[in-house]
Design a protein around this motif. Structure first.
Motif, PDB file in Angstrom:
ATOM      1  N   SER A 172       0.629  -1.361  -0.069  1.00 49.25           N
ATOM      2  CA  SER A 172       0.011   0.183  -0.427  1.00 49.25           C
ATOM      3  C   SER A 172       0.970   1.056  -0.193  1.00 49.25           C
ATOM      4  O   SER A 172       2.097   0.999   0.394  1.00 49.25           O
ATOM      5  N   GLY A 207       0.830   3.523   5.585  1.00 45.29           N
ATOM      6  CA  GLY A 207      -0.168   2.894   4.204  1.00 45.29           C
ATOM      7  C   GLY A 207      -1.534   3.016   4.180  1.00 45.29           C
ATOM      8  O   GLY A 207      -2.120   3.636   5.272  1.00 45.29           O
ATOM      9  N   ASN A 208      -2.568   2.964   2.871  1.00 44.63           N
ATOM     10  CA  ASN A 208      -3.660   3.042   2.784  1.00 44.63           C
ATOM     11  C   ASN A 208      -4.181   1.579   3.042  1.00 44.63           C
ATOM     12  O   ASN A 208      -3.655   0.435   3.320  1.00 44.63           O
ATOM     13  N   ASP A 209      -5.780   1.491   3.026  1.00 46.86           N
ATOM     14  CA  ASP A 209      -5.906   0.287   3.014  1.00 46.86           C
ATOM     15  C   ASP A 209      -6.022  -0.397   1.360  1.00 46.86           C
ATOM     16  O   ASP A 209      -6.236  -1.677   1.142  1.00 46.86           O
ATOM     17  N   ASP A 210      -6.546   0.370   0.373  1.00 39.32           N
ATOM     18  CA  ASP A 210      -5.967   0.331  -0.597  1.00 39.32           C
ATOM     19  C   ASP A 210      -4.094  -1.045  -1.476  1.00 39.32           C
ATOM     20  O   ASP A 210      -3.006  -0.350  -0.692  1.00 39.32           O
ATOM     21  N   GLN A 211      -4.355  -2.166  -1.745  1.00 40.79           N
ATOM     22  CA  GLN A 211      -3.251  -3.084  -1.337  1.00 40.79           C
ATOM     23  C   GLN A 211      -3.560  -3.377  -3.421  1.00 40.79           C
ATOM     24  O   GLN A 211      -4.029  -2.749  -4.050  1.00 40.79           O
ATOM     25  N   MET A 266       0.886  -3.516   5.800  1.00 37.65           N
ATOM     26  CA  MET A 266      -0.440  -3.021   5.240  1.00 37.65           C
ATOM     27  C   MET A 266      -0.524  -1.781   6.388  1.00 37.65           C
ATOM     28  O   MET A 266       0.092  -1.892   7.351  1.00 37.65           O
ATOM     29  N   THR A 297       0.620   6.246   0.699  1.00 35.18           N
ATOM     30  CA  THR A 297      -0.236   6.799   0.900  1.00 35.18           C
ATOM     31  C   THR A 297       0.375   8.545   0.694  1.00 35.18           C
ATOM     32  O   THR A 297       1.877   8.550   0.139  1.00 35.18           O
TER      33      THR A 297
END
Length: 84
Positions: free
Chosen positions: A14, A41-45, A80, A16
């Motif tokens: 991910s 990071g963010n939720d989008d993998q 994550m 950010t």
């Protein structure tokens, strides 16, 4: 630059934005636990393989420079964001 790379196809990552990173670091300072690892990071993998293909499409580099392997044994398969 014509430098070969190895892409580990089972890995996800991910990323950010800077503001998200600042907010998360601020939250970590409030809930810090010594010895714990914090990944920002963010939720989008995204699959590393997909990222490599995007870079190759944008650069026009020869695909012969990419070698693919299933996984790198000394790193996490998924990295994550830590949520608070």
């Amino acid at each position: 630059m014509q430098i070969p790379i190895t892409v580990f196809t089972s890995h996800l990552r991910s990323s950010t934005f800077l503001l998200d990173a600042v907010d998360t670091i601020s939250a970590i300072s409030d809930y810090f636990v010594p010895g714990r690892t914090y990944n920002i990071g963010n939720d989008d993998q995204i699959e590393i393989c997909e990222l490599a293909n995007t870079v190759w499409e944008l650069t026009g580099a020869p695909r012969s420079l990419i070698s693919f392997k299933d996984r790198e044994p000394q790193t996490a398969l998924k990295k994550m964001r830590t949520f608070f």
